[in-house]
Enzyme design. Structure first.
Site, mmCIF file in Angstrom:
data_model
loop_
_atom_site.group_PDB
_atom_site.id
_atom_site.type_symbol
_atom_site.label_atom_id
_atom_site.label_comp_id
_atom_site.label_asym_id
_atom_site.label_seq_id
_atom_site.Cartn_x
_atom_site.Cartn_y
_atom_site.Cartn_z
ATOM 1 N N GLU A 215 35.686 -7.833 -2.356
ATOM 2 C CA GLU A 215 34.441 -7.854 -1.590
ATOM 3 C C GLU A 215 34.604 -8.953 -0.560
ATOM 4 O O GLU A 215 34.601 -10.135 -0.892
ATOM 5 C CB GLU A 215 33.250 -8.107 -2.525
ATOM 6 C CG GLU A 215 31.903 -7.887 -1.873
ATOM 7 C CD GLU A 215 31.364 -9.145 -1.255
ATOM 8 O OE1 GLU A 215 31.628 -9.356 -0.042
ATOM 9 O OE2 GLU A 215 30.703 -9.914 -1.946
ATOM 10 N N CYS A 249 27.421 -12.945 2.344
ATOM 11 C CA CYS A 249 28.450 -12.045 2.870
ATOM 12 C C CYS A 249 27.867 -10.853 3.603
ATOM 13 O O CYS A 249 28.543 -10.243 4.436
ATOM 14 C CB CYS A 249 29.372 -11.575 1.746
ATOM 15 S SG CYS A 249 28.503 -10.703 0.408
#
Length: 472
Positions: A215, A249
């Site tokens: 990720e 993120c």
């Protein structure tokens, strides 16, 4: 210890965990639920200490933000796994090709999963993956970030209190330890962090053919279409851009707005920030940047944009500084007239700086998004159903939210993950359970064994029948 001895110690720990898994056999549903419940207990019984440790690591972090994103959201993920585990574990029957034959898919635990978690949400991005890992019947080794040393040390103490080492082992250390950790022969490796580091993680895992879930973030765009409510778009984007001060993120990394909406955009942004944060430097709701290095990097991005011609607008409250070296608090900034030669348009920002590009036609915005690396998330603001569908169809991203930002991450039934440079693989809910299990094909042959007998010699009679079928 030298990196070599660190690797040998870690390898010894991993091998002991693998041996224990083999000796004990697959974890039962009861054991999996027990592990998930203990994870919840660990977080709930120590949430104040965990929030306090996170705040000290950041310099200051909003207690509400920690309670929301790191505590409550993580507990929700763990509870969802408990509630659905029985259904997830069931074998999946499939249609067999021959009478009397049976076939099904068995969900089998992978073994020991390595998890390298980041600093921005130290509990959520450690125990979020663990919810899927434990539900799938695996054990885990966890390496939290060295940038949150107080939180990581507290986690190490708590993990040892609530879990046996063969179930969950936490590894403390710096980047060298992380390097040794990523080179271990796990049965699967999960990494959350930057794209640059993700390349090293994948390269290290490849030496042992360890499958990875990455990720990686990237530059998540937000497009405001011509029919969108500009105030709503600004408020919902800046809600996420100021939460954890954009150190997320999937925080919007730049916006694309119609060229005739600049003035209304700025007006709405100023009004929203003034209402949400009438002060910042002494405001407990406003979080600090994690470290001196990250703080200096963000100021550097801002200065580089200014030097190259950007129009920079501070949203700091009247009478307050734009940023302070001691508190490491940076006010939100809007950056207009950005160009691709600016560092702020090349790096993932991870802070309260928001570049804004304008367009004359919506097609220009979509083309710009598509000409850049595929992001972890994309956000679209606009009320026309057909244009919503067109944006979804014509752009590629890990996830998409329409008329909001970041909402998808809290929906357990959706997969969370990136694509291409923003990552690979997804977890959360059933998608995480599947990610950390092996779907093993199982066949029970019939007593007649007809499908196997066709392979036996002599072939003369079978050949004629086969040719007749092929020629028909």
């Amino acid at each position: 210890m030298t990196p070599t001895s660190k690797h040998s110690d870690l390898l010894n720990t991993l091998n002991q965990m693998k041996e224990h898994n083999l000796a004990e056999g697959p974890a039962s549903a009861e054991l999996r639920i027990d592990r998930l419940q203990r994870a919840i207990k660990l977080i709930k019984e120590n949430h104040r200490d965990l929030s306090d440790a996170m705040s000290k690591d950041f310099g200051h972090r909003s207690a509400y933000q920690s309670a929301t994103a790191d505590i409550a959201t993580t507990i929700k993920l763990l509870k969802d796994a408990i509630e659905n585990l029985s259904a997830w574990m069931q074998d999946q029957p499939v249609e067999a090709p021959e009478p009397g034959m049976k076939a099904w898919i068995q969900n089998q635990p992978l073994g020991v999963v390595g998890i390298i978690s980041p600093w921005n949400f130290p509990i959520n991005l450690s125990f979020g993956p663990l919810a899927s890992v434990f539900a799938a019947g695996n054990s885990a080794m966890l390496k939290p970030s060295e940038l949150t040393p107080k939180t990581s040390a507290l986690l190490a103490e708590l993990v040892a209190r609530y879990f046996a080492p063969e179930e969950l082992t936490l590894v403390l250390g710096d980047a060298e330890v992380g390097k040794a950790f990523s080179a271990l022969p796990f049965n699967h490796l999960v990494f959350t962090g930057s794209t640059a580091v993700g390349k090293h993680i994948m390269r290290a895992a490849a030496d042992n053919l360890v499958p990875v879930t990455l990720e990686l973030g990237g530059k998540s765009p937000a497009m405001v279409d011509e029919d969108a409510d500009i105030t709503q778009a600004v408020e919902r984007t800046l809600t996420v851009k100021t939460f954890n001060v954009g150190q997320i993120c999937i925080s919007p990394d730049y916006m694309m707005i119609p060229e005739n909406k600049v003035d209304s955009f700025v007006e709405a942004a100023k009004a929203f920030v003034q209402h949400s944060f009438p002060s910042m430097q002494d405001n407990p709701d406003y979080t600090s940047i994690i470290s001196d290095n990250h703080y200096k990097r963000l100021i550097g991005l801002l200065e580089d944009a200014k030097k190259k011609g950007a129009n920079v607008i501070s949203l700091a409250p009247e009478g307050e500084v734009n940023y302070d070296d001691k508190s490491r608090k940076i006010a939100p900034f809007l950056i207009f007239n950005v160009t691709d030669d600016m560092d702020i348009m090349q790096e993932e920002i991870f802070g309260p700086l928001l570049p804004v590009k304008t367009y004359a036609k919506p097609e220009e915005a979509i083309a710009y998004i598509n000409n850049n690396p595929r992001p972890l998330a994309a956000y679209y603001f606009g009320d026309d159903t057909e244009r919503q569908k067109a944006f979804a169809r014509n752009t590629i991203s890990g996830g998409l939210v329409i008329n909001d930002a970041m909402t998808h991450v809290s929906v357990e039934t959706l997969p969370f993950g990136g694509i291409g440079p923003s990552g690979m693989g997804a977890y959360h809910g059933i998608h995480g359970f599947k990610r950390f299990t092996h779907e093993k094909a199982v066949v029970l042959q019939s007593k007649e064994g007809a499908s196997g007998k066709r392979l036996r010699a002599p072939y003369k009679d079978k050949q004629a029948a086969l040719e007749e079928m092929l020629d028909s």
